[in-house]
Structures are given as C-alpha cells and as structure tokens.
Design a protein around this motif. Sequence first.
Motif, PDB file in Angstrom:
ATOM      1  N   GLN A  45       0.811  -1.222   0.000  1.00 48.86           N
ATOM      2  CA  GLN A  45       0.000   0.000   0.000  1.00 48.86           C
ATOM      3  C   GLN A  45       0.844   1.273   0.000  1.00 48.86           C
ATOM      4  N   ASN A  46       2.142   1.088  -0.003  1.00 47.74           N
ATOM      5  CA  ASN A  46       3.067   2.225  -0.024  1.00 47.74           C
ATOM      6  C   ASN A  46       2.841   3.159   1.170  1.00 47.74           C
ATOM      7  N   ILE A  47       2.761   2.545   2.350  1.00 50.28           N
ATOM      8  CA  ILE A  47       2.614   3.280   3.606  1.00 50.28           C
ATOM      9  C   ILE A  47       3.595   2.679   4.606  1.00 50.28           C
ATOM     10  N   SER A  48       3.742   3.311   5.752  1.00 52.23           N
ATOM     11  CA  SER A  48       4.675   2.785   6.753  1.00 52.23           C
ATOM     12  C   SER A  48       4.006   1.681   7.573  1.00 52.23           C
ATOM     13  N   PRO A  49       4.810   0.776   8.151  1.00 52.13           N
ATOM     14  CA  PRO A  49       4.245  -0.244   9.040  1.00 52.13           C
ATOM     15  C   PRO A  49       3.485   0.374  10.221  1.00 52.13           C
ATOM     16  N   LYS A  50       3.923   1.533  10.687  1.00 56.91           N
ATOM     17  CA  LYS A  50       3.212   2.227  11.782  1.00 56.91           C
ATOM     18  C   LYS A  50       1.807   2.643  11.338  1.00 56.91           C
ATOM     19  N   THR A  51       1.681   3.063  10.086  1.00 55.40           N
ATOM     20  CA  THR A  51       0.368   3.430   9.556  1.00 55.40           C
ATOM     21  C   THR A  51      -0.517   2.193   9.463  1.00 55.40           C
ATOM     22  N   VAL A  52       0.068   1.080   9.045  1.00 50.97           N
ATOM     23  CA  VAL A  52      -0.681  -0.186   9.004  1.00 50.97           C
ATOM     24  C   VAL A  52      -1.192  -0.511  10.402  1.00 50.97           C
ATOM     25  N   GLU A  53      -0.302  -0.439  11.375  1.00 50.72           N
ATOM     26  CA  GLU A  53      -0.669  -0.737  12.763  1.00 50.72           C
ATOM     27  C   GLU A  53      -1.802   0.187  13.243  1.00 50.72           C
ATOM     28  N   ALA A  54      -1.708   1.472  12.915  1.00 51.90           N
ATOM     29  CA  ALA A  54      -2.741   2.430  13.326  1.00 51.90           C
ATOM     30  C   ALA A  54      -4.080   2.107  12.664  1.00 51.90           C
ATOM     31  N   ARG A  55      -4.040   1.743  11.391  1.00 50.33           N
ATOM     32  CA  ARG A  55      -5.281   1.401  10.689  1.00 50.33           C
ATOM     33  C   ARG A  55      -5.937   0.148  11.269  1.00 50.33           C
ATOM     34  N   ILE A  56      -5.121  -0.850  11.559  1.00 52.89           N
ATOM     35  CA  ILE A  56      -5.657  -2.086  12.142  1.00 52.89           C
ATOM     36  C   ILE A  56      -6.272  -1.774  13.505  1.00 52.89           C
ATOM     37  N   SER A  57      -5.598  -0.962  14.290  1.00 52.51           N
ATOM     38  CA  SER A  57      -6.104  -0.572  15.604  1.00 52.51           C
ATOM     39  C   SER A  57      -7.446   0.145  15.493  1.00 52.51           C
ATOM     40  N   LYS A  58      -7.561   1.086  14.534  1.00 52.21           N
ATOM     41  CA  LYS A  58      -8.824   1.806  14.321  1.00 52.21           C
ATOM     42  C   LYS A  58      -9.926   0.843  13.885  1.00 52.21           C
ATOM     43  N   ALA A  59      -9.582  -0.073  12.998  1.00 50.45           N
ATOM     44  CA  ALA A  59     -10.569  -1.052  12.524  1.00 50.45           C
ATOM     45  C   ALA A  59     -11.073  -1.906  13.676  1.00 50.45           C
ATOM     46  N   LEU A  60     -10.151  -2.372  14.509  1.00 51.36           N
ATOM     47  CA  LEU A  60     -10.546  -3.215  15.634  1.00 51.36           C
ATOM     48  C   LEU A  60     -11.416  -2.463  16.635  1.00 51.36           C
ATOM     49  N   GLN A  61     -11.089  -1.202  16.888  1.00 56.28           N
ATOM     50  CA  GLN A  61     -11.909  -0.396  17.803  1.00 56.28           C
ATOM     51  C   GLN A  61     -13.326  -0.275  17.264  1.00 56.28           C
ATOM     52  N   PHE A  62     -13.441   0.012  15.982  1.00 60.56           N
ATOM     53  CA  PHE A  62     -14.757   0.157  15.372  1.00 60.56           C
ATOM     54  C   PHE A  62     -15.519  -1.170  15.390  1.00 60.56           C
ATOM     55  N   LEU A  63     -14.852  -2.246  14.993  1.00 59.50           N
ATOM     56  CA  LEU A  63     -15.514  -3.551  14.919  1.00 59.50           C
ATOM     57  C   LEU A  63     -15.905  -4.072  16.293  1.00 59.50           C
ATOM     58  N   ARG A  64     -15.128  -3.723  17.294  1.00 57.94           N
ATOM     59  CA  ARG A  64     -15.450  -4.116  18.668  1.00 57.94           C
ATOM     60  C   ARG A  64     -16.825  -3.570  19.054  1.00 57.94           C
ATOM     61  N   CYS A  65     -17.100  -2.349  18.665  1.00 55.72           N
ATOM     62  CA  CYS A  65     -18.404  -1.718  18.957  1.00 55.72           C
ATOM     63  C   CYS A  65     -19.490  -2.252  18.027  1.00 55.72           C
ATOM     64  N   GLU A  66     -19.186  -2.291  16.756  1.00 56.06           N
ATOM     65  CA  GLU A  66     -20.185  -2.665  15.748  1.00 56.06           C
ATOM     66  C   GLU A  66     -20.636  -4.118  15.871  1.00 56.06           C
ATOM     67  N   LEU A  67     -19.725  -4.999  16.289  1.00 57.26           N
ATOM     68  CA  LEU A  67     -20.016  -6.433  16.341  1.00 57.26           C
ATOM     69  C   LEU A  67     -20.036  -6.966  17.775  1.00 57.26           C
ATOM     70  N   LYS A  68     -20.378  -6.118  18.718  1.00 58.44           N
ATOM     71  CA  LYS A  68     -20.280  -6.522  20.130  1.00 58.44           C
ATOM     72  C   LYS A  68     -21.094  -7.777  20.446  1.00 58.44           C
TER      73      LYS A  68
END
Length: 194
Positions: A157-180
């Motif tokens: 994706q031509n991004i940094s591994p830190k950006t990948v980590e941040a995106r995964i973290s945001k996705a998990l936070q959202f999914l934790r709420c959405e799929l509780k």
Amino acid sequence: MSNSFDINALQEGKKEAFEEVYNDLFDMLYCLALGYIGKREVAVEMVQDAFMKLWENRYELRKSTNIKNYLYTITKNNCLNHLRHQEIINRGNRDYLIPELHYQQEALARLPDSFVKLEELMKEVERAIDLLPPDIAKTFRLSRFEGLTYSEIAKQQNISPKTVEARISKALQFLRCELKDYLPLIELLFMIRF
C-alpha cells in the motif's frame, strides 16, 4: 455463493460441477483455515485436502448432502489435526507454544457446526468492515483475510508499518463496537485480538 450444487454432475465426475463448488467455497474455507493455522501455504493445503476428499468420495454423496457443511467440517477437522500434530512436535522443544496451540484447538472446536451459521457470521463481519473508511477496510482485509504481515501490507500500500498498525487498531476499535453481540465467535473465527 450458490445454496446448492449439482450433486449428480459431481458424482458423474463432471469437471464443471467440481469447479463451481471450488470457486464458490474456496475463499471462505481458506479464511477459516488461515485464521487458525496462520500460514498461507498450510491453510491452502488444508482446504485443498478437503476438496480432494470431496472428489475422492463423490460417489458416496447422497442427494441431500450439504456440500458446504461437508467441506467446512473436513477443513475444520484438518485444521484441528494439524494443530494437534504441531503440539506434539513442539512439546519437547518449545513449551511456550503449547498454550497458544491449545487455545487455537479449543477455539476451532467451538466454531459453529453448520456452514450456514458461519456464512451468517461472515456476512455480519463483511457488513461491518464495509462501514469502515476504504483505506482502513483494505488494510484490515489484507491483514485478517489474506494473512499478510504489517511489512507486506506497508509495501503493497506504499505506507509505513506504523500506519498499518494504526489502521488495524482503528478497525478493531470500530468492529469491537459494531459487532459486540458477535465478539466471542469472531475472536474464535479470526483470532482477532479485540
């Protein structure tokens, strides 16, 4: 995905009937196997073995056989057997892996017995992922459904591994709420660390 397959054509050895089953179900079964095995090559092997068993035993299929459940059960059992085998191999030399392997075996054993229930769960997961911003959804899918490492995703994706980590973290936070309501099953299914 088709709800039914032409079992008569499958029993007659018609390549098109087998290809229809393969094309409809491979990705779902691969995601299941990858979630537990964690290695792409081994996950593919587990699923391909299930399809080979379907082909070898096609004459024994009944008209009422649910092909999805049949392949799901074989794939699930293949993964359980693989994890048990890994536990035996690692018992003597890497004790720290044993609890992880036990957890994976227990989680896999608790998956729904029916492919239909798994499909329903997957639809809920897909619906929730589709609500994410496109860049975050793409990163999450590459991580959880294609088994890519953060480094591989960053490069693709031509991004940094830190950006990948941040995106995964945001996705998990959202999914934790959405799929509780589905969290225990989703944790078991994809080893998502909520």
